[in-house]
Scaffold this active site. Structure first.
Site, short mmCIF file in Angstrom:
data_model
loop_
_atom_site.label_atom_id
_atom_site.label_comp_id
_atom_site.label_asym_id
_atom_site.label_seq_id
_atom_site.Cartn_x
_atom_site.Cartn_y
_atom_site.Cartn_z
N GLU A 1 -1.31 -7.01 7.32
CA GLU A 1 0.09 -6.87 7.69
C GLU A 1 0.43 -7.85 8.82
OE1 GLU A 1 3.09 -6.60 7.35
OE2 GLU A 1 3.50 -4.45 7.12
N HIS B 1 1.36 -9.17 12.34
CA HIS B 1 1.00 -8.68 13.67
C HIS B 1 2.28 -8.55 14.50
CE1 HIS B 1 -0.90 -8.02 17.44
NE2 HIS B 1 -2.12 -8.29 16.99
N ASN C 1 3.82 5.09 8.66
CA ASN C 1 5.04 4.90 7.87
C ASN C 1 5.88 6.17 7.96
OD1 ASN C 1 2.98 3.25 5.55
ND2 ASN C 1 4.63 2.21 6.62
N HIS D 1 0.82 -1.22 0.00
CA HIS D 1 0.00 0.00 0.00
C HIS D 1 0.85 1.27 0.00
CE1 HIS D 1 1.08 0.81 4.17
NE2 HIS D 1 0.93 -0.48 4.39
N GLY D 2 0.24 2.39 -0.37
CA GLY D 2 0.92 3.67 -0.30
C GLY D 2 1.27 4.04 1.13
N HIS E 1 0.40 -5.56 2.06
CA HIS E 1 1.33 -4.92 2.99
C HIS E 1 2.74 -5.47 2.77
CE1 HIS E 1 -2.13 -3.35 5.29
NE2 HIS E 1 -2.69 -4.47 4.85
N ARG F 1 12.58 -8.15 10.04
CA ARG F 1 12.83 -8.77 8.74
C ARG F 1 13.05 -10.27 8.75
NH1 ARG F 1 13.95 -4.71 5.42
NH2 ARG F 1 12.76 -6.02 4.01
N ARG G 1 -5.70 1.14 4.72
CA ARG G 1 -4.64 1.61 3.82
C ARG G 1 -4.46 0.69 2.61
NH1 ARG G 1 -2.56 -0.39 8.66
NH2 ARG G 1 -0.70 -1.73 8.61
N SER H 1 1.19 -2.18 11.82
CA SER H 1 0.64 -3.52 11.98
C SER H 1 -0.88 -3.54 11.83
CB SER H 1 1.09 -4.10 13.32
OG SER H 1 0.74 -5.45 13.47
N GLY I 1 1.44 5.29 4.72
CA GLY I 1 0.46 5.64 5.73
C GLY I 1 1.06 6.62 6.74
N ALA I 2 0.21 7.17 7.59
CA ALA I 2 0.67 8.16 8.58
C ALA I 2 1.79 7.61 9.45
CB ALA I 2 -0.51 8.63 9.43
#
Length: 259
Positions: free
Chosen positions: A89, A91, A17, A11-12, A188, A117, A62, A24, A14-15
């Site tokens: 996304e 959790h 990010n 997704h683009g 995500h 990761r 999102r 999450s 988000g706030a």
């Protein structure tokens, strides 16, 4: 020979990010920049002549908003969109809401990288004392899932994301692809990484190095058995994509003024 095209899209922006926080399962809309990323993604896909037969999203806003904006920019608003929590996304448990750079300062960059990761390392679980526990688990969308709310995860490794994603991939998405539809999965960073690991046979070690920037579509060309026939392709301006990848990788590092 390539028989199917599959598009994966993180997704683009988000706030959270933008604020470098673990978002999450907290529901966030796109930032202004995230809206632009989704619109530009749709415009690029339209210019390249791509047409979707079915779009799949998570049940987080999102992811859904990104799909809507992409389809609108393509003039394909009518294309069916199906939503599932199984594309949510990862959790992040007790890490939800925390700032990645501050955590790197407190716990070390390597530990934060492992939490973010790695394949099979699970963060500490969320519990009822967590400031976002009630917001997540009282949300009506989680009453619509195919498992009881009490069985939904409280934390996940990437391996566990793949475990809950695979039944949906096998039972719902694969039949659409095999019927001849070109599918877009607007999801995500970690649900897309998990699926890439499965499709490309990426090792547990090498998946750590796979980074997906926001708003950049990933094209997979697959054979009749849904195995990749060529390397994945991140579509768009390659210099911008590499800069965006570096930005994502830097999120878990200590910022200079704190060093």
């Amino acid at each position: 020979m390539s028989k199917h095209k599959l598009f994966l899209l993180r997704h683009g922006e988000g706030a959270w990010n933008k604020e470098n926080r673990f978002c999450s399962w907290v529901d966030q809309k796109l930032s202004e920049n995230g809206v632009l990323e989704a619109q530009e993604c749709g415009q690029m896909l339209k210019q390249n002549g791509y047409e979707f037969g079915h779009v799949f999203t998570s049940i987080l806003s999102r992811s859904i908003q990104t799909a809507w904006l992409v389809l609108e920019a393509m003039g394909q608003e009518w294309v069916p969109v199906t939503k599932s929590w199984r594309l949510n996304e990862r959790h992040y448990g007790a890490l939800i809401g925390l700032n990645r750079a501050e955590m790197a300062l407190n716990h070390g960059e390597e530990q934060v990288k492992l939490w973010r990761r790695s394949y099979d390392i699970t963060p500490p679980p969320i519990d009822e004392s967590h400031p976002y526990f009630t917001e997540i688990y009282s949300d009506r969308r989680y009453s619509t899932c195919d498992v009881p709310k009490e069985e939904l995860p409280k934390t996940e490794s990437l391996k566990e994301v793949l475990d809950r994603l695979l039944p949906y991939w096998n039972d719902v998405i694969i039949p659409e692809i095999k019927s001849g539809q070109t599918v877009l999965i607007s999801a995500h960073g970690n649900s897309c990484r998990a699926l890439l690991k499965h499709l490309e046979g990426i090792s547990d070690t090498d998946i750590v190095k796979v980074t997906l920037p926001t708003g950049v579509p990933v094209l997979l060309e697959l054979d009749e058995n849904l195995r990749p026939v060529k390397p994945r392709e991140l579509l768009g301006d390659q210099a911008k994509i590499q800069a965006a990848i570096q930005k994502v990788e830097d999120q878990g590092k200590v910022v200079e003024e704190n060093k």
